[in-house]
Design an enzyme around this catalytic site. Structure first.
Site, PDB file in Angstrom:
ATOM      1  N   ASP A 344       0.717  -1.257  -0.062  1.00  0.00           N
ATOM      2  CA  ASP A 344       0.068  -0.205  -0.059  1.00  0.00           C
ATOM      3  C   ASP A 344       0.915   1.398  -0.013  1.00  0.00           C
ATOM      4  OD1 ASP A 344       0.914  -0.886   2.524  1.00  0.00           O
ATOM      5  OD2 ASP A 344      -0.245   0.821   3.464  1.00  0.00           O
ATOM      6  N   GLU A 345       0.353   2.192  -0.374  1.00  0.00           N
ATOM      7  CA  GLU A 345       0.683   3.732  -0.196  1.00  0.00           C
ATOM      8  C   GLU A 345       2.241   3.870  -0.624  1.00  0.00           C
ATOM      9  OE1 GLU A 345      -2.053   5.398   3.273  1.00  0.00           O
ATOM     10  OE2 GLU A 345      -0.393   4.174   3.865  1.00  0.00           O
ATOM     11  N   VAL A 346       2.362   3.599  -1.975  1.00  0.00           N
ATOM     12  CA  VAL A 346       3.934   3.524  -2.430  1.00  0.00           C
ATOM     13  C   VAL A 346       4.027   4.678  -3.191  1.00  0.00           C
ATOM     14  CG1 VAL A 346       5.919   2.384  -3.721  1.00  0.00           C
ATOM     15  CG2 VAL A 346       3.988   1.080  -2.299  1.00  0.00           C
TER      16      VAL A 346
END
Ligand code: TNX
Length: 530
Positions: A344-346
């Site tokens: 997530d959230e890269v």
């Protein structure tokens, strides 16, 4: 034979009253009435509600000093021992568990029967109680265990506390048939932002078991900390485990401690799902090993709460040696078939680099015989057929959420346990909204995302992110009562659950939860029984 008695929402008398009042006021239809006072009684106060429940009207079963526990199969002894500990008058007192494979069953007994060939769901059970026996039947030990949790909720709250257990324990005469809607009924604990030790985790496992939940996902690494010992990369915990949000001391599980958690969970039919969040959310690892950084420079440890700034180097050999070692060692420590890679959230990789990393990680996880789970960002990629997608971003571009037919539902605006209840909640976040008890309960996973229907849904999971949660009392407050609602969404068929019934059953948990020492949020939506 069991009579099917589906639960009703409002007692008919109450509905009638509301309609009569509306008519008397000359209103054309029943509009928003104020929340009604608590009706006298729900048919039972079980959470999750079973598929069918009948109060037979016979005399109750009462536990006496001569009450025994009988099993028909050695495989049932573990569950019987759990029951024995629950009902013993004191932890030191013994209640006997006896194996009787055939023949008549004695009176004054709890009977746990395994019927391996029975046409019953793997986690299903029946429970029938009379004045002389309480009989739980299942095709697998898991079903017996869930039958025992139902029995536990039929017993008075006194059973939960050793100083109260001396009171008379009795079980109403009932007939129950039950099985879960979904295979995945989970919670997640973020032990990276704030560390929680073995004692806190085993306590959470106990409370999950009471509600028939069967997956505990542990978020074991993030920017702020690495929490699981890895022999081949010892600095991960030595350095990367040494702090947490706010700069506290952090901590980590040794392999022996992790094994203890896994065993404790397995005894309660709960699978531990390990997550190492990658390639982002990795500052603790990057700080521990310079070679994991593209520029070869280790950053300092991080104790804030921003996200998205860290990433493993997507192109270096060191990264994939690291991923391989971590998946192999953690995979060997977890008997379950799952390995959660985060994903997530890269924000620091190009889409191509992200895809390269996730597909390589997926292959490594597969090579160690595990099934990959990723947060819903991975749905943008073409995944292997067995991989699992954990849906969390309400309203986000969904990619191909249903592409593998294995979706875990954790929509942040319904199931995130770290969201505040109301504006007044002192801890928690609110980026996904505020989630009062009813908001978290009163929805159906099967109708939430177009194209993702019942068959593609593995189940539900409530994550507790711990940026703002450092103490047991705060953990309890955010988790309860919402965890009970998640358990019911995961277990009870949609047609048999509704808010009116649920809030009354929830209200009835207060004495039990108090006996268990749970610091739960007294939502004004619930007429708590004190
Ligand atoms: C989003 S949910 C995150 C976490 C935060 C959480 C706080 C997800 C996959 N990522 O890193 O802790 O929000 O609510």
């Amino acid at each position: 034979m069991l009579a099917l008695a589906p639960m009703r929402s409002l007692p008919l008398a109450l509905v009638g009253l509301a309609l009569a009042v509306a008519a008397a006021c000359g209103k054309p239809k029943m509009t928003v009435a104020p929340t009604p006072p608590a009706p006298a009684a729900a048919p039972h106060s079980l959470i999750p509600a079973p598929i069918s429940f009948t109060a037979t009207g016979a005399a109750p079963f009462t536990v006496t000093p001569r009450t025994r526990i009988i099993v028909n199969d050695r495989e049932a002894v573990g569950v019987a021992t759990f029951l024995a500990r629950l009902i013993a008058a004191a932890p030191s007192a013994a209640i006997s568990v006896e194996l009787i494979e055939a023949g008549p069953l004695p009176e004054d007994a709890f009977v746990l029967q395994l019927r391996p060939g029975a046409a019953m769901a793997a986690e299903g059970y029946t429970l029938a109680s009379t004045a002389t026996q309480v009989v739980i039947t299942a095709s697998h030990p898991a079903g017996l265990f869930y039958g025992v949790q139902t029995l536990r909720q039929l017993l008075p709250a006194a059973v939960e506390h050793e100083w109260l257990r001396r009171k008379t324990l009795s079980v109403p005469a009932v007939s129950i048939t039950d099985a879960p809607r979904f295979a995945w009924r989970g919670a997640m604990l973020d032990v990276a932002r704030h560390f929680f030790g073995v004692e806190e985790v085993t306590r959470l496992l106990d409370l999950m078991a009471l509600h028939k939940m069967n997956r505990l996902h542990l978020h074991l690494a993030d920017d702020q900390g690495w929490r699981i010992e890895i022999d081949s990369w010892p600095n991960l915990t030595r350095h990367g485990g040494g702090t947490e949000v706010g700069g506290g001391p952090g901590g980590f599980y040794t392999k022996a401690q992790f094994a203890e958690i896994v065993r404790y969970a397995a005894d309660r039919f709960i699978t531990i799902v390990p997550e190492i969040d990658m390639p982002g959310h990795t500052n603790a690892a990057l700080a521990s090993y310079a070679e994991l950084n593209c520029d070869g420079v280790a950053p300092p440890l991080f104790t804030g709460i921003e996200v998205g700034f860290s990433t493993l180097c997507a192109e270096s050999d060191a990264t994939y040696r690291f991923v391989d070692d971590v998946v192999r060692e953690i995979g060997a420590m977890t008997p379950g078939r799952y390995f959660h890679i985060g994903g997530d959230e890269v924000k620091k990789l190009t889409p191509a680099q992200y895809e390269h990393f996730v597909k390589r990680a997926e292959a490594i996880v597969g090579r160690y015989g595990k099934t990959m789970i990723g947060w819903d960002e991975v749905a943008a990629l073409k995944l292997d057929p067995g991989s699992i997608i954990q849906y969390w971003r309400p309203g986000a571009p969904k990619g191909e959420l249903g592409q593998t037919g294995n979706v875990i539902f954790s929509p942040a605006n319904k199931l995130y346990l770290d969201m505040k209840y109301t504006r007044a909640t002192a801890i928690g976040l609110d980026w996904a909204g505020r989630i009062e008890v009813r908001d978290g309960y009163d929805w159906d996973p099967a109708t939430m995302v177009p194209g993702v229907t019942e068959a593609a849904i593995l189940g539900v999971e409530g994550p507790l992110w711990t940026e703002t949660v450092a103490r047991r009392a705060d953990l309890d407050y955010l988790v309860f009562p919402r965890l009970a609602g998640i358990a019911e969404i995961g277990w009870t068929p949609q047609a048999q659950r509704n808010w009116e019934s649920y809030r009354l059953r929830l209200a009835a948990q207060a004495p039990r939860w108090t006996a268990l020492g749970i610091n739960f949020y007294r939502s004004p939506q619930v007429p708590w029984v004190e």
